[in-house]
Design an enzyme around this catalytic site. Structure first.
Site, PDB file in Angstrom:
ATOM      1  N   GLY A  14       6.177  -0.982 -35.769  1.00 12.39           N
ATOM      2  CA  GLY A  14       8.021  -1.051 -35.254  1.00 12.39           C
ATOM      3  C   GLY A  14       8.011  -1.714 -34.657  1.00 12.39           C
ATOM      4  O   GLY A  14       9.775  -1.702 -34.122  1.00 12.39           O
ATOM      5  N   GLY A  15       7.698  -2.723 -33.625  1.00 11.17           N
ATOM      6  CA  GLY A  15       7.721  -4.024 -32.954  1.00 11.17           C
ATOM      7  C   GLY A  15       8.743  -4.226 -33.135  1.00 11.17           C
ATOM      8  O   GLY A  15       9.856  -5.107 -32.734  1.00 11.17           O
ATOM      9  N   SER A  16       9.390  -4.911 -34.874  1.00 11.11           N
ATOM     10  CA  SER A  16      10.850  -5.540 -34.784  1.00 11.11           C
ATOM     11  C   SER A  16      12.021  -5.337 -34.586  1.00 11.11           C
ATOM     12  O   SER A  16      12.931  -5.930 -34.823  1.00 11.11           O
ATOM     13  CB  SER A  16      10.611  -6.176 -36.613  1.00 11.11           C
ATOM     14  OG  SER A  16      10.936  -4.880 -37.485  1.00 11.11           O
ATOM     15  N   ASP A  61       1.823  -2.317 -44.234  1.00  9.68           N
ATOM     16  CA  ASP A  61       3.162  -0.287 -44.179  1.00  9.68           C
ATOM     17  C   ASP A  61       2.306   0.066 -43.261  1.00  9.68           C
ATOM     18  O   ASP A  61       0.643   0.497 -43.628  1.00  9.68           O
ATOM     19  CB  ASP A  61       2.886  -0.579 -44.972  1.00  9.68           C
ATOM     20  CG  ASP A  61       3.496   0.889 -45.867  1.00  9.68           C
ATOM     21  OD1 ASP A  61       3.332   1.745 -45.047  1.00  9.68           O
ATOM     22  OD2 ASP A  61       4.051   1.344 -46.556  1.00  9.68           O
ATOM     23  N   VAL A  62       2.955   0.990 -42.067  1.00 12.59           N
ATOM     24  CA  VAL A  62       1.821   1.429 -41.580  1.00 12.59           C
ATOM     25  C   VAL A  62       1.054   2.912 -42.012  1.00 12.59           C
ATOM     26  O   VAL A  62       0.325   3.145 -41.383  1.00 12.59           O
ATOM     27  CB  VAL A  62       2.372   2.129 -40.304  1.00 12.59           C
ATOM     28  CG1 VAL A  62       2.969   0.703 -39.689  1.00 12.59           C
ATOM     29  CG2 VAL A  62       4.507   3.060 -40.424  1.00 12.59           C
ATOM     30  N   SER A 140       9.897  13.033 -31.694  1.00 12.19           N
ATOM     31  CA  SER A 140      11.352  13.150 -31.477  1.00 12.19           C
ATOM     32  C   SER A 140      11.467  14.320 -31.313  1.00 12.19           C
ATOM     33  O   SER A 140      10.467  15.153 -31.332  1.00 12.19           O
ATOM     34  CB  SER A 140      11.464  12.366 -33.524  1.00 12.19           C
ATOM     35  OG  SER A 140      12.807  12.987 -32.561  1.00 12.19           O
ATOM     36  N   TYR A 154      11.057  15.175 -41.727  1.00 12.73           N
ATOM     37  CA  TYR A 154      11.109  14.022 -40.989  1.00 12.73           C
ATOM     38  C   TYR A 154      11.245  14.992 -40.084  1.00 12.73           C
ATOM     39  O   TYR A 154       9.669  14.823 -38.448  1.00 12.73           O
ATOM     40  CB  TYR A 154      12.731  13.390 -40.104  1.00 12.73           C
ATOM     41  CG  TYR A 154      12.959  12.586 -39.219  1.00 12.73           C
ATOM     42  CD1 TYR A 154      11.800  11.334 -38.856  1.00 12.73           C
ATOM     43  CD2 TYR A 154      13.466  13.068 -37.780  1.00 12.73           C
ATOM     44  CE1 TYR A 154      12.070  10.423 -38.049  1.00 12.73           C
ATOM     45  CE2 TYR A 154      13.525  12.894 -36.987  1.00 12.73           C
ATOM     46  CZ  TYR A 154      12.785  11.276 -36.474  1.00 12.73           C
ATOM     47  OH  TYR A 154      12.901  10.584 -35.661  1.00 12.73           O
ATOM     48  N   LYS A 158       7.433  14.927 -37.226  1.00 13.11           N
ATOM     49  CA  LYS A 158       7.321  14.733 -35.981  1.00 13.11           C
ATOM     50  C   LYS A 158       6.848  15.716 -34.902  1.00 13.11           C
ATOM     51  O   LYS A 158       5.856  15.241 -34.167  1.00 13.11           O
ATOM     52  CB  LYS A 158       8.649  14.229 -35.612  1.00 13.11           C
ATOM     53  CG  LYS A 158       9.321  13.286 -36.121  1.00 13.11           C
ATOM     54  CD  LYS A 158       9.491  12.141 -35.015  1.00 13.11           C
ATOM     55  CE  LYS A 158       8.813  10.286 -36.161  1.00 13.11           C
ATOM     56  NZ  LYS A 158       8.691   9.500 -35.113  1.00 13.11           N
ATOM     57  N   ILE A 187      18.268   7.808 -29.328  1.00 13.89           N
ATOM     58  CA  ILE A 187      18.430   6.755 -28.621  1.00 13.89           C
ATOM     59  C   ILE A 187      19.040   5.285 -29.451  1.00 13.89           C
ATOM     60  O   ILE A 187      18.711   5.578 -30.918  1.00 13.89           O
ATOM     61  CB  ILE A 187      16.680   6.169 -28.744  1.00 13.89           C
ATOM     62  CG1 ILE A 187      16.227   7.251 -27.645  1.00 13.89           C
ATOM     63  CG2 ILE A 187      16.734   4.087 -28.165  1.00 13.89           C
ATOM     64  CD1 ILE A 187      16.468   7.228 -26.858  1.00 13.89           C
TER      65      ILE A 187
END
Ligand code: NAP
Length: 256
Positions: A14-16, A61-62, A140, A154, A158, A187
């Site tokens: 997800g570094g993009s 795709d992770v 999260s 979600y 997490k 964030i």
């Protein structure tokens, strides 16, 4: 001052965008070799161009084992091994349980939770070869500490990362590898902006430090967990939220 991580080999999923891009920027600024993993090639190219020529990318795709294994092996090959895996990618569609279909539940758990397992599994051979390693998960406060209508899947994903973390820390010790989690509050990222200005304003007002977090706030916490100095810390988590989980009531914020 932490020992330099210059020339260390890092992967950020997800570094993009968003927090992942912030983590990657912090590591790249310290002179690390960084591979970003995500799906959208245009966004990956843009992020790399902002960070310098020691930052590269892999498309994957992770939540897909074959794609993740290929991407991690390729990154390790290009960067002379793997020292640090930041398993960060995730997403947060907001749907109440009564309206949620099974596919959405499975997709969120698959992307956010299965991806942590896959990132660690794909990294183990490289840590074993190096005789050491570091993993930093992005969890999260939602699920780990708090609840929010629409984010049951979600939150479960997490909180699940933190359950995974504890046993993973024990198993990874065999490879002289630590694994820890950063638990962000709200964030300011592309993903969060997608929730709308009202959401952003309400959240900022509920944070004692009176601002949303910056992606670098999470990057700096990840950098600490990845450092030599954090080498005796494993299976732990740190909340980076400007104090958001602290108020006991709505009125408590008026007393500040
Ligand atoms: P974001 O701005 O939407 O960025 C998400 C990143 O993850 C993008 O690079 C995206 O790239 C990648 N990604 C998403 N699904 C993927 C998949 N299936 N395979 C590969 N890459 C994927 O999100 P963010 O706000 O930075 O959130 C990042 C992480 O921080 C998530 O794990 C989230 O749960 C956590 N977090 C965020 C906040 C916050 O306030 N922002 C708070 C707590 C925790 P592609 O779409 O191109 O694949």
């Amino acid at each position: 001052m932490l020992t330099s991580i210059k020339h260390k080999s890092v992967i950020v999923t997800g570094g993009s965008k968003g927090i992942g891009r912030g983590i990657a920027k912090v590591f790249a600024a310290q002179g690390a070799k960084v591979t970003l993993i995500a799906r959208d090639e245009a966004a990956l190219k843009k992020a790399c161009s902002e960070m310098g020529d020691h930052v590269r990318y892999e498309i994957a795709d992770v939540g897909d084992w074959e794609q993740m294994k290929k991407a991690v092996d390729s990154a390790a090959n290009a960067q002379g091994g793997l020292d640090i895996m930041c398993a960060n990618a995730g997403y947060f569609p907001q749907t109440k349980i009564v309206d949620m279909d099974v596919e959405e539940w499975d997709s969120v758990i698959g992307t956010n939770l299965r991806s942590s397992f896959l990132a660690v599994k794909a990294s183990i051979p490289h840590f074993e070869k190096a005789g050491k390693g570091r993993v930093v998960l992005t969890s999260s406060i939602t699920g780990a500490v708090t609840g929010f209508p629409g984010w049951s899947h979600y939150g479960a994903s997490k909180a699940g990362q933190l359950g995974f973390l504890k046993t993973a820390a024990m198993e990874l010790s065999r490879y002289n590898t630590t694994i820890n989690a950063v638990i962000p509050g709200n964030i300011y990222t592309e993903g969060l902006q997608g929730l709308g200005q009202d959401y952003l304003d309400t959240m900022a007002a509920s944070i004692p430090l009176k601002r949303l977090g910056a992606v670098e706030d999470i990057g700096n916490a990840a950098l600490f967990f990845a450092s030599d100095e954090a080498g005796y810390i494993t299976g732990q988590q740190v909340i980076v939220d400007g104090g958001q989980i602290l108020p006991e009531s709505l009125e408590a914020m008026d007393e500040i």
